[in-house]
Design a protein around this motif. Structure first.
Motif, PDB file in Angstrom:
ATOM      1  N   PHE A   1     -15.682 -10.432  26.552  1.00 30.64           N
ATOM      2  CA  PHE A   1     -15.960 -10.489  28.847  1.00 30.64           C
ATOM      3  C   PHE A   1     -15.432  -9.471  29.414  1.00 30.64           C
ATOM      4  O   PHE A   1     -14.102  -9.280  29.131  1.00 30.64           O
ATOM      5  CB  PHE A   1     -15.971 -12.110  28.983  1.00 30.64           C
ATOM      6  N   THR A   2     -15.922  -9.480  30.747  1.00 28.82           N
ATOM      7  CA  THR A   2     -15.973  -8.294  31.231  1.00 28.82           C
ATOM      8  C   THR A   2     -16.161  -8.824  32.797  1.00 28.82           C
ATOM      9  O   THR A   2     -16.975  -9.578  33.080  1.00 28.82           O
ATOM     10  CB  THR A   2     -16.981  -7.310  31.365  1.00 28.82           C
ATOM     11  N   SER A   3     -14.748  -8.781  33.338  1.00 25.32           N
ATOM     12  CA  SER A   3     -14.552  -9.193  35.207  1.00 25.32           C
ATOM     13  C   SER A   3     -15.394  -9.003  35.821  1.00 25.32           C
ATOM     14  O   SER A   3     -15.561  -7.562  35.825  1.00 25.32           O
ATOM     15  CB  SER A   3     -13.341 -10.445  35.183  1.00 25.32           C
ATOM     16  N   LYS A   4     -16.986  -9.818  36.403  1.00 30.03           N
ATOM     17  CA  LYS A   4     -17.711  -9.706  37.095  1.00 30.03           C
ATOM     18  C   LYS A   4     -17.068  -9.231  39.389  1.00 30.03           C
ATOM     19  O   LYS A   4     -17.124  -8.334  39.556  1.00 30.03           O
ATOM     20  CB  LYS A   4     -18.576  -9.689  37.221  1.00 30.03           C
ATOM     21  N   ARG A   5     -16.060 -10.263  39.321  1.00 34.44           N
ATOM     22  CA  ARG A   5     -15.382 -10.275  40.783  1.00 34.44           C
ATOM     23  C   ARG A   5     -13.871 -10.512  40.635  1.00 34.44           C
ATOM     24  O   ARG A   5     -13.707 -11.264  40.042  1.00 34.44           O
ATOM     25  CB  ARG A   5     -16.644 -11.287  41.443  1.00 34.44           C
TER      26      ARG A   5
ATOM     27  N   ASP B   1     -10.126 -10.187  42.044  1.00 34.88           N
ATOM     28  CA  ASP B   1      -8.988  -9.588  41.614  1.00 34.88           C
ATOM     29  C   ASP B   1      -9.298  -8.518  40.671  1.00 34.88           C
ATOM     30  O   ASP B   1      -8.139  -7.942  40.076  1.00 34.88           O
ATOM     31  CB  ASP B   1      -7.601 -10.224  41.756  1.00 34.88           C
ATOM     32  N   ASP B   2      -9.700  -9.326  39.814  1.00 34.88           N
ATOM     33  CA  ASP B   2      -9.181  -8.690  38.436  1.00 34.88           C
ATOM     34  C   ASP B   2     -11.037  -8.341  37.572  1.00 34.88           C
ATOM     35  O   ASP B   2     -11.371  -7.459  36.627  1.00 34.88           O
ATOM     36  CB  ASP B   2      -8.559  -9.808  36.778  1.00 34.88           C
ATOM     37  N   ALA B   3     -11.298  -7.376  38.852  1.00 36.87           N
ATOM     38  CA  ALA B   3     -12.766  -7.507  38.437  1.00 36.87           C
ATOM     39  C   ALA B   3     -12.639  -5.913  37.947  1.00 36.87           C
ATOM     40  O   ALA B   3     -11.703  -5.431  37.772  1.00 36.87           O
ATOM     41  CB  ALA B   3     -13.185  -6.864  39.957  1.00 36.87           C
ATOM     42  N   GLY B   4     -13.573  -6.015  36.395  1.00 39.35           N
ATOM     43  CA  GLY B   4     -13.308  -4.671  36.172  1.00 39.35           C
ATOM     44  C   GLY B   4     -12.502  -4.900  34.295  1.00 39.35           C
ATOM     45  O   GLY B   4     -12.679  -4.020  33.544  1.00 39.35           O
TER      46      GLY B   4
ATOM     47  N   ILE C   1      -7.693  -7.390  27.173  1.00 40.23           N
ATOM     48  CA  ILE C   1      -7.519  -6.907  26.906  1.00 40.23           C
ATOM     49  C   ILE C   1      -7.160  -5.401  27.572  1.00 40.23           C
ATOM     50  O   ILE C   1      -6.311  -4.382  27.360  1.00 40.23           O
ATOM     51  CB  ILE C   1      -9.072  -6.004  26.212  1.00 40.23           C
ATOM     52  N   THR C   2      -8.061  -5.292  28.743  1.00 41.03           N
ATOM     53  CA  THR C   2      -7.407  -3.935  29.742  1.00 41.03           C
ATOM     54  C   THR C   2      -7.817  -4.264  30.978  1.00 41.03           C
ATOM     55  O   THR C   2      -8.556  -5.978  31.020  1.00 41.03           O
ATOM     56  CB  THR C   2      -8.526  -3.118  29.539  1.00 41.03           C
ATOM     57  N   THR C   3      -6.756  -4.120  32.382  1.00 33.64           N
ATOM     58  CA  THR C   3      -7.018  -4.369  32.758  1.00 33.64           C
ATOM     59  C   THR C   3      -6.438  -3.401  34.708  1.00 33.64           C
ATOM     60  O   THR C   3      -5.699  -2.290  34.237  1.00 33.64           O
ATOM     61  CB  THR C   3      -5.248  -5.633  33.707  1.00 33.64           C
ATOM     62  N   ARG C   4      -6.548  -3.722  35.276  1.00 37.91           N
ATOM     63  CA  ARG C   4      -5.997  -2.665  36.829  1.00 37.91           C
ATOM     64  C   ARG C   4      -4.711  -3.332  35.940  1.00 37.91           C
ATOM     65  O   ARG C   4      -3.770  -3.300  36.093  1.00 37.91           O
ATOM     66  CB  ARG C   4      -6.985  -3.643  37.872  1.00 37.91           C
ATOM     67  N   PRO C   5      -3.999  -1.843  37.710  1.00 39.54           N
ATOM     68  CA  PRO C   5      -2.437  -1.694  37.280  1.00 39.54           C
ATOM     69  C   PRO C   5      -1.558  -3.046  37.838  1.00 39.54           C
ATOM     70  O   PRO C   5      -0.575  -3.149  37.282  1.00 39.54           O
ATOM     71  CB  PRO C   5      -2.290  -0.468  37.899  1.00 39.54           C
ATOM     72  N   MET C   6      -2.017  -3.123  38.687  1.00 37.84           N
ATOM     73  CA  MET C   6      -1.294  -4.755  39.733  1.00 37.84           C
ATOM     74  C   MET C   6      -1.301  -5.945  38.264  1.00 37.84           C
ATOM     75  O   MET C   6      -0.718  -6.780  38.763  1.00 37.84           O
ATOM     76  CB  MET C   6      -2.329  -4.946  40.203  1.00 37.84           C
ATOM     77  N   PHE C   7      -3.001  -5.921  37.407  1.00 37.40           N
ATOM     78  CA  PHE C   7      -2.665  -6.618  36.235  1.00 37.40           C
ATOM     79  C   PHE C   7      -2.368  -6.634  35.080  1.00 37.40           C
ATOM     80  O   PHE C   7      -2.188  -7.316  33.697  1.00 37.40           O
ATOM     81  CB  PHE C   7      -3.682  -7.432  36.208  1.00 37.40           C
ATOM     82  N   HIS C   8      -1.376  -5.572  35.428  1.00 33.19           N
ATOM     83  CA  HIS C   8      -0.740  -4.841  33.488  1.00 33.19           C
ATOM     84  C   HIS C   8      -0.085  -5.674  33.409  1.00 33.19           C
ATOM     85  O   HIS C   8       0.370  -5.983  32.011  1.00 33.19           O
ATOM     86  CB  HIS C   8      -0.015  -3.511  33.856  1.00 33.19           C
TER      87      HIS C   8
END
Length: 210
Positions: A67-71, A73-76, A96-103
């Protein structure tokens, strides 16, 4: 639902304030109560977001779909759903992949606490069971569960013994009828002078009355 971001990228593994616990906590699926993890593998706990992040889990599987989050804080971010092996209930996410703030959530098990039940070890409150009071014994017919089961078993044995005696009486009746028939056939053969006539048999005794 999405996890709350962290600035430092590291989980504390501890709750603060009133949420602090002294002993390990076990997490179970709210749907089927299968144990899925515990705080010995905790990475982060966020009471505001309602999430707990674990480095390892038990009795779970990942979804077939990515899945890919669409909305939020973890969007993308991309993730698998973490599903309970017992009932298939979706319990959280495995990023699997996250924005830096969710590393800090990447390749970890992020579970939603509203989909879990928890139990803190060492919190047992019942140390012994008090013996029954006289009023409780009277309400139970004066017998405990084991005693009542024993009494019921005694009645069952008595009924079985009665059935055995009845069957014995039926067998005795059949034996008497067979002996009587044999005597009648022997008498008929002797009266007709047939060769090989049987000798008289012992007079059968009628069965005892029931």
């Amino acid at each position: 639902e999405s996890p709350a971001p962290r600035d430092d990228g590291e989980g504390s593994g501890e709750a603060s304030g009133d949420d602090a616990v002294e002993n390990p906590v076990v997490f179970s699926c709210r749907g089927c109560r299968v144990i899925v993890g515990d705080t010995l593998a905790i990475v982060d706990l966020d009471g505001t977001a309602g999430t707990v992040i674990l480095s390892a889990c038990s009795n779970v599987r990942r979804s077939e779909e990515v899945f890919t989050s669409k909305r939020g804080d973890d969007a993308g971010s991309t993730y698998f759903e973490v599903e309970c092996n017992g009932c298939g209930r979706a319990l959280g996410r495995y990023y699997i992949t996250t924005r830096p703030m969710f590393h800090h959530t990447t390749e970890r098990f992020l579970l939603f606490t509203e989909r879990l039940t928890s139990y803190e070890l060492g919190r047992c409150e019942v140390g012994r069971i008090d013996p029954p009071q006289p009023a409780e014994v009277a309400a139970g017919g004066g017998l405990g569960a084991e005693a009542r089961e024993g009494a019921a078993g005694g009645r069952g044995r008595a009924a079985l013994e009665d059935e055995v005696e009845r069957q014995k009486a039926e067998i005795n009746k059949l034996m008497f009828m067979v002996c009587s028939q044999q005597e009648a056939i022997g008498a008929l053969e002797r009266a007709l002078g047939l060769p090989g006539s049987r000798a008289p048999v012992r007079e059968p005794q009628p069965p005892a009355p029931d």
